[in-house]
Design an enzyme around this catalytic site. Structure first.
Site, PDB file in Angstrom:
ATOM      1  N   SER B 142       0.789  -1.146  -0.008  1.00  0.00           N
ATOM      2  CA  SER B 142       0.134  -0.092  -0.085  1.00  0.00           C
ATOM      3  C   SER B 142       0.883   1.120  -0.020  1.00  0.00           C
ATOM      4  CB  SER B 142      -0.855  -0.113   1.441  1.00  0.00           C
ATOM      5  OG  SER B 142      -1.507   1.196   1.475  1.00  0.00           O
ATOM      6  N   TYR B 155      -1.678   0.470  10.472  1.00  0.00           N
ATOM      7  CA  TYR B 155      -1.953  -0.109   9.178  1.00  0.00           C
ATOM      8  C   TYR B 155      -0.616   0.190   8.367  1.00  0.00           C
ATOM      9  CZ  TYR B 155      -3.740  -0.933   4.419  1.00  0.00           C
ATOM     10  OH  TYR B 155      -3.929  -1.367   3.042  1.00  0.00           O
TER      11      TYR B 155
END
Lengths: 443, 250
Positions: B142, B155
Site C-alpha cells: 500500500s 496499518y
C-alpha cells in the site's frame, strides 16, 4: 447508514437521490429487504423502473456464472451478469443468447423483469420464453425457484413483472447454438409506411427483422424506412479465410461521449441530417452483407454513454405496441403527430411482435414503435398526445421505456395492470417491492 | 499488450475472497492461467470459482488458507501441487486507526494481517519457487507504507514492513529468475470504501489493480503504483522534511 446516490434510468429523466444497497449474495440481499425495495441491474431501463420507492437494490455484485449444460445450452447465472459477458464467454464456444435487446449492457435480471424483446420476437418470442427458471426472493427473504412447473403463477407474473414480484437472484436461460459470430444482413428500402409493413409481412420467415424509420419524412413519404433482415451465418457462408476463426469479428472502434452535448446540437436540423445520412447509407448498402454480431445487434453500444447526446436534461422514450388490425392507422397517426411537431427523434424503430411470455409482459401480437425525444415540456406534451393515439388504437405501453405515463392511461390501456396490482396485494408483495414507477402507475 | 505466456503458469491468490483478489484471478484466467483461490472458509467461494472457470474455460480450485496460522503455513505451501508459477498475496486488514491506538489486540491483528502473514507466506513460496528459476511473487502492499501518517500509521507501518520485506527478498533473489513484485494501489473502489468520498483521479477500480499486477509479472518495473499519480503524491509526501511533515494532516 446506507450510501445514497443520484439515481436515474438510461434516459437520465427523472433523477432523484436515493439509498442503495449492493449485496454480494442472497444473505446480504435478505438483510437489505425493508419494504419499498426494487432491484436494479445495469440501469438500462429508460425511466424510473429501477429506482426503489424506499431502497434500490443493485445486483451488479451478484454477477457470477454458475453452471453451463452444453446438452441443453442452459446457462445458470446470477441476476447481475450482463448479456455482453454471456456473449464474451460463450460465443467463442458456439453459443449466443436466444433473445437480445438493442444493447448488450443489460443484466439477466433486468432482461427477465422487463421481458425484453429483440429483432426475432415475431418468430421466437421474448427473453422470457428462454428462461427455464428463476430464483426469486420474496418479502420474507425466502427464495422460491419458480418455473413453468413449480410456482407457475409466480413465474408467469415475474416475466415482465418489472421486478415487482420479488428480487430475481439467479436464473437458468437457454442459449442458441451458432456456427459463427456473423449475421447475413439484408437491407430493404421502403418508401413509405405501407411499403414498410408489407415488407415485414413478406419477410415474416426472417429470423431477425427491424426497421429504422426516417421520422422526419412527411406527407407521402411518411414512415419511409430501412428494413433490416438478419440470419445467423453458417460457417460455409463465410469467406474461406474466415472459416478457420468463425467467431472472430473485427473489433469495433469504441467512442465515448465525453461530455453532455449542448442541447442545441440536437435541434431539428441536426436530426434531419442524421436521418438523411442514415437513409443515404442504407441506399448505398448492397442487398446482402455479412455483419459482425456486435455491429448488427448493438450499433449504439459502440458509442458508450450515447444517452448523453441529449445533454444534461435527459431524454424520453416512447414505445407502444398496436394490434395488427389497427396498426397501420395508428402508426400513421403516431408518426404524423411526431413529424408535425418537428421534434424529430434520434431513433425511430418499427418492429413486429408476437405473443408475450409473461402475464404482465409488454409484447402482444402486433406492431411496436419506439421513439425518443429530449426531455422537456414540449416532449412531455407530445407524449401525452401519443398516449392518446395509442389508447384510441387499442395499444399498450412498454414500462421499461416509460418515465412519465399517467396511471389512468396505463390502466385504461391494459386491464392486466389491475390484475397485477391485485395479485401483488393478495401476496403481500406491494409493500415489500415498489419502484418510483410502480407508485406512479399504481401497481 | 503483452502476449500471454505460451503455457500459462498456475496462479495462486492468497486472499482470494477480496474484490481485488477476485479481479486478479479473473484477469489471469482471461489469459488462460489456471487459478487457485486461497482464503478462509474457501467453500464459500464456490460461486466465484464456478464463475471464473465458466467464463474463461480454465481450471479454478479453492484452498483453505488462514494467513495468521503460521503453524499450518509450511504444510499449506507443500500442499500446493502442482506448485504455482505465480503467487499473489492480497491479504490485508485495514482496521480502525482509533481502535488500534487503544486496543493492542486489535492493533496486533492489523500488524499481523498486513505484515507477518503475507510476508512469511510469500517468503516460504519464494524458497520453493526460486530454484526453478522462473515465475513471480507479487505482494499487494500500500501507499500507506511509504510514510507513517497520523490517520493510519498502524496499518501503514505494517505495510511498510511488508514493502521492506519484499524489497529485501527481491534484492536477495535478483539473480534467481524469480520476479518479486510490489504493487501499491492507492484508493481502490471496493465495498470497504463504498460511501467514502474518494477523489476520482486517485481511485482505481479492482480491475486496474489486476491489470497492474499482470503487467508487472510479465516485465518492466517490479515496484509499481497502480495509478502513476500516486508515485508523484507519495514522492512529495516522503520529501517533506520531518519538522514540516509532523504538522501536516494527511
Amino acid at each position: 447508514m446506507r450510501p445514497t446516490r443520484e439515481l436515474s434510468g438510461w434516459g437520465r429523466y427523472p433523477r432523484r437521490p436515493g439509498p442503495v444497497a449492493a449485496p454480494r449474495d442472497a444473505a446480504e440481499a435478505r438483510a437489505a429487504l425493508s419494504g419499498g425495495v426494487v432491484a436494479r441491474g445495469n440501469g438500462r431501463a429508460y425511466g424510473d423502473s429501477a429506482m426503489g420507492a424506499a431502497l434500490t437494490l443493485e445486483t451488479r455484485r451478484m454477477d457470477r456464472m454458475l453452471a453451463f449444460d452444453p446438452e441443453r445450452g442452459q446457462l445458470v447465472a446470477e441476476a447481475g451478469v450482463l448479456l455482453g459477458d454471456v456473449i464474451d464467454a460463450f460465443l467463442p464456444r458456439g453459443w449466443f443468447p436466444f433473445v437480445t435487446p438493442g444493447t448488450k449492457f443489460v443484466t439477466l435480471g433486468g432482461a427477465i423483469a422487463a421481458d425484453v424483446h429483440g429483432k426475432n420476437h415475431h418468430r421466437e418470442g421474448g427473453f422470457g420464453a428462454f428462461v427455464d427458471w428463476v430464483d426469486l426472493m420474496g418479502p420474507d427473504g425466502q427464495v422460491t425457484r419458480a418455473s413453468r412447473e413449480t410456482a407457475p403463477d409466480l413465474f408467469a407474473w415475474t416475466l415482465g413483472g418489472m421486478g415487482l414480484t420479488g428480487v430475481i437472484l439467479r436464473a437458468a436461460i437457454r442459449l442458441r447454438p451458432v456456427e459463427t459470430g456473423w449475421i447475413r444482413q439484408t437491407s430493404i428500402m421502403a418508401p413509405d409506411l405501407a411499403a414498410a409493413m408489407a415488407a415485414f409481412e413478406a419477410h415474416d420467415a426472417a429470423t431477425y427483422s427491424v426497421a429504422w424509420i426516417d421520422c422526419l419524412a412527411r406527407g407521402p413519404a411518411l414512415g419511409r424506412s430501412i428494413l433490416m433482415l438478419g440470419e445467423h451465418a453458417r460457417r460455409d457462408e463465410l469467406p474461406v479465410e474466415q472459416r478457420e476463426h468463425p467467431f472472430e469479428t473485427p473489433p469495433r472502434r469504441r467512442l465515448t461521449m465525453p461530455l453532455d452535448a449542448p442541447a442545441l446540437a440536437l435541434n431539428r436540423y441536426a436530426m434531419r441530417g442524421f436521418n438523411a445520412l442514415y437513409w443515404a447509407r442504407g441506399r448505398r448498402a448492397p442487398r446482402e452483407t455479412l455483419v459482425g454480431w456486435d455491429g448488427y445487434f448493438y450499433p449504439l453500444d459502440a458509442v458508450l454513454g450515447w444517452n448523453r447526446i441529449y445533454g444534461r436534461r435527459g431524454f424520453l422514450q416512447f414505445q407502444c405496441v398496436l394490434p395488427p388490425d389497427r396498426a397501420e392507422q395508428g402508426l400513421a397517426a403516431l408518426l404524423g403527430e411526431t413529424a408535425r411537431t418537428g421534434q424529430g427523434s434520434f431513433l425511430a424503430v418499427l418492429k413486429r411482435l408476437g405473443p408475450g411470455a409473461g402475464r404482465f409482459a409488454f409484447p402482444m401480437p402486433g406492431w411496436t414503435l419506439a421513439l425518443d425525444f429530449p426531455a422537456g415540456p414540449r416532449s412531455l406534451a407530445l407524449l401525452d398526445r401519443l398516449d392518446a393515439i395509442t389508447l384510441a388504437h387499442g395499444g399498450r405501453f412498454y414500462l421499461a421505456k416509460d418515465a412519465r405515463l399517467a396511471a389512468a392511461t396505463l390502466h385504461a390501456a391494459d386491464p392486466r395492470a389491475a390484475r397485477f396490482r391485485d395479485m401483488r396485494r393478495a401476496a403481500g408483495l406491494d409493500t415489500a417491492f415498489a419502484s418510483a414507477q410502480s407508485e406512479r402507475l399504481l401497481l | 499488450m503483452t502476449d500471454p505466456d505460451p503455457t500459462p503458469a498456475p496462479v495462486l491468490i492468497l486472499g482470494g475472497r477480496s474484490e481485488i483478489g477476485l479481479a486478479i484471478a479473473r484477469r489471469f484466467a482471461a489469459d488462460r492461467h489456471p487459478v487457485v483461490l486461497a482464503a478462509r472458509d474457501a467453500a464459500g467461494l464456490e460461486a466465484d470459482r464456478a464463475d471464473i472457470a465458466l467464463r474463461h474455460g480454465v481450471e479454478v480450485r479453492l484452498a483453505e488458507y488462514d494467513a495468521l496460522d503460521l503453524e499450518a503455513l509450511p504444510g499449506f505451501v507443500a500442499a500446493q501441487q502442482p506448485p504455482p508459477g505465480i503467487v499473489v498475496s492480497v491479504v490485508g486488514l485495514m482496521g480502525e486507526q482509533a481502535e488500534s491506538e487503544r486496543d493492542p489486540q486489535a492493533a496486533a491483528r492489523v500488524m499481523r494481517s498486513n505484515y507477518e502473514g503475507p510476508a512469511l507466506a510469500l517468503g516460504l513460496f519464494a524458497e520453493v519457487m526460486a530454484p526453478r528459476g522462473k515465475g513471480a511473487i507479487v505482494g499487494v502492499s500500500s501507499v500507506a507504507g511509504d510514510r507513517g501518517r497520523a490517520s493510519n500509521y498502524v496499518y501503514g507501518s505494517a505495510k511498510a514492513g511488508f514493502t521492506a520485506f519484499l524489497s529485501g527478498l527481491r534484492n536477495r533473489l535478483s539473480d534467481s529468475g524469480l520476479r518479486v513484485v510490489t504493487v501499491k494501489p492507492g484508493f481502490v473502489a471496493t465495498r470497504m470504501t463504498e460511501g467514502m468520498d474518494l477523489p476520482a483521479r486517485l481511485t482505481a477500480a479492482p480491475a486496474e489493480v489486476a491489470e497492474a499486477v499482470v503487467r508487472a509479472v510479465r516485465g518492466g518495473p517490479e515496484v509499481v503504483y497502480v495509478r502513476p499519480i500516486w508515485g508523484l503524491v507519495m514522492r512529495a509526501i516522503r520529501g517533506l522534511p520531518e519538522p514540516m511533515f509532523k504538522r501536516t494532516r494527511l
